[in-house]
Design a protein around this motif. Sequence first.
Motif, PDB file in Angstrom:
ATOM      1  N   ASP A 170       0.621  -1.203   0.106  1.00 40.27           N
ATOM      2  CA  ASP A 170      -0.174   0.333  -0.048  1.00 40.27           C
ATOM      3  C   ASP A 170       0.656   1.515  -0.130  1.00 40.27           C
ATOM      4  O   ASP A 170       0.735   2.475   1.229  1.00 40.27           O
ATOM      5  CB  ASP A 170      -0.876   0.022   1.203  1.00 40.27           C
ATOM      6  CG  ASP A 170      -2.023  -1.226   1.306  1.00 40.27           C
ATOM      7  OD1 ASP A 170      -2.220  -1.492   0.471  1.00 40.27           O
ATOM      8  OD2 ASP A 170      -1.770  -1.923   2.550  1.00 40.27           O
ATOM      9  N   PHE A 171       1.512   1.374  -0.383  1.00 40.74           N
ATOM     10  CA  PHE A 171       2.895   1.937  -1.314  1.00 40.74           C
ATOM     11  C   PHE A 171       2.270   3.944  -1.321  1.00 40.74           C
ATOM     12  O   PHE A 171       2.392   4.781  -0.789  1.00 40.74           O
ATOM     13  CB  PHE A 171       3.838   2.027  -2.098  1.00 40.74           C
ATOM     14  CG  PHE A 171       4.642   3.039  -1.942  1.00 40.74           C
ATOM     15  CD1 PHE A 171       5.904   2.936  -1.187  1.00 40.74           C
ATOM     16  CD2 PHE A 171       4.839   3.842  -3.309  1.00 40.74           C
ATOM     17  CE1 PHE A 171       7.166   3.553  -1.236  1.00 40.74           C
ATOM     18  CE2 PHE A 171       6.154   5.136  -2.968  1.00 40.74           C
ATOM     19  CZ  PHE A 171       6.795   4.523  -1.762  1.00 40.74           C
ATOM     20  N   PRO A 172       1.450   3.893  -1.437  1.00 44.42           N
ATOM     21  CA  PRO A 172       0.875   5.970  -1.568  1.00 44.42           C
ATOM     22  C   PRO A 172       0.572   5.237  -0.147  1.00 44.42           C
ATOM     23  O   PRO A 172       0.335   7.104   0.453  1.00 44.42           O
ATOM     24  CB  PRO A 172      -0.169   5.230  -2.949  1.00 44.42           C
ATOM     25  CG  PRO A 172      -0.152   4.521  -3.351  1.00 44.42           C
ATOM     26  CD  PRO A 172       0.500   3.595  -2.808  1.00 44.42           C
ATOM     27  N   VAL A 173      -0.330   4.568   0.192  1.00 37.61           N
ATOM     28  CA  VAL A 173      -0.677   5.504   1.501  1.00 37.61           C
ATOM     29  C   VAL A 173       0.075   5.393   3.096  1.00 37.61           C
ATOM     30  O   VAL A 173       0.253   6.408   3.998  1.00 37.61           O
ATOM     31  CB  VAL A 173      -1.582   4.269   1.885  1.00 37.61           C
ATOM     32  CG1 VAL A 173      -1.971   4.211   3.875  1.00 37.61           C
ATOM     33  CG2 VAL A 173      -3.067   3.863   1.429  1.00 37.61           C
ATOM     34  N   GLU A 174       1.146   4.359   2.139  1.00 38.48           N
ATOM     35  CA  GLU A 174       2.187   4.459   3.811  1.00 38.48           C
ATOM     36  C   GLU A 174       3.096   5.303   3.329  1.00 38.48           C
ATOM     37  O   GLU A 174       3.982   6.506   4.265  1.00 38.48           O
ATOM     38  CB  GLU A 174       3.399   2.991   3.328  1.00 38.48           C
ATOM     39  CG  GLU A 174       2.926   2.029   3.284  1.00 38.48           C
ATOM     40  CD  GLU A 174       2.796   1.858   5.464  1.00 38.48           C
ATOM     41  OE1 GLU A 174       3.950   2.769   6.044  1.00 38.48           O
ATOM     42  OE2 GLU A 174       2.369   1.134   6.052  1.00 38.48           O
TER      43      GLU A 174
ATOM     44  N   ALA B 269      -7.661   6.427   2.902  1.00 42.74           N
ATOM     45  CA  ALA B 269      -7.398   5.662   2.042  1.00 42.74           C
ATOM     46  C   ALA B 269      -7.262   6.720   0.933  1.00 42.74           C
ATOM     47  O   ALA B 269      -7.401   7.957   1.246  1.00 42.74           O
ATOM     48  CB  ALA B 269      -9.138   5.087   1.591  1.00 42.74           C
ATOM     49  N   VAL B 270      -6.345   6.770  -0.354  1.00 41.66           N
ATOM     50  CA  VAL B 270      -5.870   6.842  -1.072  1.00 41.66           C
ATOM     51  C   VAL B 270      -6.391   7.523  -2.432  1.00 41.66           C
ATOM     52  O   VAL B 270      -6.387   6.501  -3.483  1.00 41.66           O
ATOM     53  CB  VAL B 270      -3.809   7.292  -1.649  1.00 41.66           C
ATOM     54  CG1 VAL B 270      -4.087   7.743  -2.713  1.00 41.66           C
ATOM     55  CG2 VAL B 270      -3.509   7.661   0.142  1.00 41.66           C
ATOM     56  N   LEU B 271      -6.863   8.877  -3.235  1.00 42.40           N
ATOM     57  CA  LEU B 271      -7.664   9.168  -4.577  1.00 42.40           C
ATOM     58  C   LEU B 271      -6.901   9.097  -5.066  1.00 42.40           C
ATOM     59  O   LEU B 271      -5.745  10.084  -5.283  1.00 42.40           O
ATOM     60  CB  LEU B 271      -8.772   9.509  -4.068  1.00 42.40           C
ATOM     61  CG  LEU B 271      -9.715   8.825  -3.213  1.00 42.40           C
ATOM     62  CD1 LEU B 271      -9.870   9.255  -1.993  1.00 42.40           C
ATOM     63  CD2 LEU B 271     -11.451   8.975  -3.304  1.00 42.40           C
TER      64      LEU B 271
ATOM     65  N   ILE C 237     -10.350   5.349  -5.358  1.00 41.59           N
ATOM     66  CA  ILE C 237      -9.194   4.849  -3.853  1.00 41.59           C
ATOM     67  C   ILE C 237      -8.358   4.311  -4.725  1.00 41.59           C
ATOM     68  O   ILE C 237      -9.036   3.028  -5.646  1.00 41.59           O
ATOM     69  CB  ILE C 237     -10.127   3.992  -2.757  1.00 41.59           C
ATOM     70  CG1 ILE C 237     -11.395   5.181  -2.247  1.00 41.59           C
ATOM     71  CG2 ILE C 237      -8.912   3.010  -2.179  1.00 41.59           C
ATOM     72  CD1 ILE C 237     -11.756   4.304  -1.498  1.00 41.59           C
ATOM     73  N   ILE C 238      -6.694   4.194  -4.933  1.00 38.74           N
ATOM     74  CA  ILE C 238      -6.041   3.838  -5.290  1.00 38.74           C
ATOM     75  C   ILE C 238      -5.575   2.442  -4.210  1.00 38.74           C
ATOM     76  O   ILE C 238      -4.696   1.864  -4.840  1.00 38.74           O
ATOM     77  CB  ILE C 238      -5.580   4.337  -6.301  1.00 38.74           C
ATOM     78  CG1 ILE C 238      -4.766   5.823  -5.328  1.00 38.74           C
ATOM     79  CG2 ILE C 238      -6.246   5.120  -7.206  1.00 38.74           C
ATOM     80  CD1 ILE C 238      -3.425   5.713  -5.991  1.00 38.74           C
ATOM     81  N   ALA C 239      -5.729   2.651  -2.656  1.00 32.92           N
ATOM     82  CA  ALA C 239      -4.413   2.553  -1.619  1.00 32.92           C
ATOM     83  C   ALA C 239      -5.012   2.857  -0.678  1.00 32.92           C
ATOM     84  O   ALA C 239      -6.354   4.014  -0.822  1.00 32.92           O
ATOM     85  CB  ALA C 239      -3.741   2.969  -2.050  1.00 32.92           C
TER      86      ALA C 239
END
Lengths: 501, 276
Positions: free
Chosen positions: A9-13, A28-30, A39-41
């Motif tokens: 979940d790199f974008p979130v990390e 959540a990342v959009l 949402i992508i992650a």
Amino acid sequence: MFACLFVPDFPVEALLCLEPELRTKSVAVLEGKPPLSRIIAMNDAARKAALEMSMTRMQAQLRAPEAVLRMRSPEQEASAHASLLDCGHAFSPRVEDTALDHIVIDVSGLDRLRGNLSQVADQIFQRVSSFGLHANLAFASNADAAVHAARGFNGITIIPAGREAEYLAQLPVDNLFPSPEMLETFDRWGVRTFKNLAVLPEISLSQRLGQEGLQLQRLARGAFARTLVPAEAPLTFQETMELEYPIDLLEPLAFILSRLLEHICLRLQARALATNALHLCLQLEDAEQGTGIFERDLQLPVPMLNAKLFLQLLHLDLKVHPPSAPIVKVRLSADPVRPRFAQGGLFIPISPEAERLELTLARSQGIVGEERVGTATVLDTHRPDPFRMERFEVTAPTQKVSAGFARAAQVAQRIFRPPISVGVQMSNNCPARLLCSVPNQPQGDVLACSGPWRTSGEWWSDQAWQHEEWDVAVREKENIALYRIYRDLADGRWFLAASYD
Amino acid sequence: MSSAAARVINFPRAQAILANPELGVRRASTIERPLPDMVPSGVPAIDALTGGLPRGALTEIVGPTSSGRTSLLLSVLAQATARQEACALVDAADAFAPESAVVAGVDLKRVLWVRCCLPNSPFPSLERAGMENCGKKKAKLDPGAHVEQALKTADLLLQSGGFGVVALDLSDVPPVIARRVPLTSWFRFRRAVENTPTVLLALEQQAYAKAAASLVLGLARRDCRWQAVSQQSAPTHTRVLEEMEINAEVLRSQFALKKRPASAHYALPSAWSIRG
């Protein structure tokens, strides 16, 4: 032996490493233009809150109103990826920049430096955790087996050489990222795991799926050997944080700067570097003129690596030079330089510590003004009181310390800045009495005088001067004081320039 | 007597005072402290009078205008910078003359100069600014602000450490303002330099630090000599200020200064009258 660091979940990390307080929340990342952003992650908490990939913001808010929804930030992801690379470079010079969310490190020979494989694994895991990234780490005898293990297993996985197929057996075949057609074929054949693919006869597989199928099978067996492509990442140390809401106070900004500085210092430390210049760039919210940029540069006299000190210096600097509008984005970068090596000694003259001195200078500048702290340099001119203020730096001992000093003490001057306007009574073309309308100004009979001496200069500019100078001994109330006075020949006015002390 | 020798002699003496009740009834103030590390001031007469300036202690240099305070300061700075020590000058009235310092042999690159006078102040001297404040501009200009700046900055520099000499120049601060400085500030300065190799100097018109100062040196101008002044008919531009004669005396000292003269006289030549 190769190690793979994979960040799920790199974008979130990338977001959470700078805002760790969000870890306990559903995040959540959009991506995409609102209102079509999807949402992508997302993190585990968001999955538990029943959020799903490709949901729109509206759907996500309806499903989980408490979830934190953020837009994807390529700059933050680039910073997180750079952190990952710096982490790898802290252990080995051979680091492959495989993808945004994972890197491969050649750890061959590290056992002689850092202990056995499990100790090396602990150290790498500790290092990546210090960056605020939750990563999986896997060791295997080839790079791709390490990548698949890191993608498939949480935490630390060490695969002994020759047992790759056994360890990877239960992983889903999707982890090999086959083409859609190939995946459909595997589905029809009932091939679900790496083991299912690994046990297929090679010749038959080659006849049906060609070279691509054979390559996937070697990957599934953990037997695909390739040459690592080490990448020398550019030494740019930059951290960015986009703010959800504009901030207009210094305290919350200091909180953000603290995190960015800690990250930059960790990255520099991983590369065994320090910095001698920090560049702060603030994107401002300006309703009338669009977005504005506010930049500050912090030059350090020596290479340093102290996040707390940097924060104090930036805080003091921003107190003196505050931004003109609320801040919506913070970008901080550091110039990497080699650390300072100082050799102590019993006979080296005492001098202030560079770090403490820098802080002291910044605080002093906050009290008396930026241009009023430093060291004076006398200028090569005949203009009265010629000097320029420069930055004070601790000068290293250049030669053997002299035991004594031969020059005798002399009469010194004290300058009146600016010169004080006075009246002078003349007698026989000499000053006879100093007059001043304000009480307690120097005034009284002139007991002795010498002069006049005429000085002039810079007649070609608007700063021309033409003075007639006198040294006078003036009897004051209880004392006889020596002064230097001058008459400005341009307007005939008298001034008190200096006293002798 | 060297500082090491003084320690050796005075320490058993203190033990003897404790052991012997007859000696023990002496007033504590009369018990002389051992000499700390002393650094030369650059003026032989002052060094003969005081044994130098003590490290890790506050020294006050007091006197009126033209009494040689600044000359002594520049001499101390010249000595310290020649030893390649970093120095700091907190200049409450922004009166430091870099040209004079260079002539006195000060290596300016090793001197941190903090100019406390406000940039918009029309009066360079605090005394004059204070007097002006008594008039219409009282609300705009606070004469004590400069002193407050100087004290804060001096405190920062002392806490920072690492300076060979820290000089607090309050020469132009009128006594009525300087007396407002709380005694606790002086004691804090004293505590900050204790057990450090820093020489803390305060240049003042009067002694304000009381017991916080380890050494108080009083300076006064005795006379000044003008070259060719005896020839009354000589035109004034042919004579120059040749030298100032200074009288120095120790007003108070916490150290053993026996067998030293009560006062000292020395001449300060002007920069242009030095030959060779």
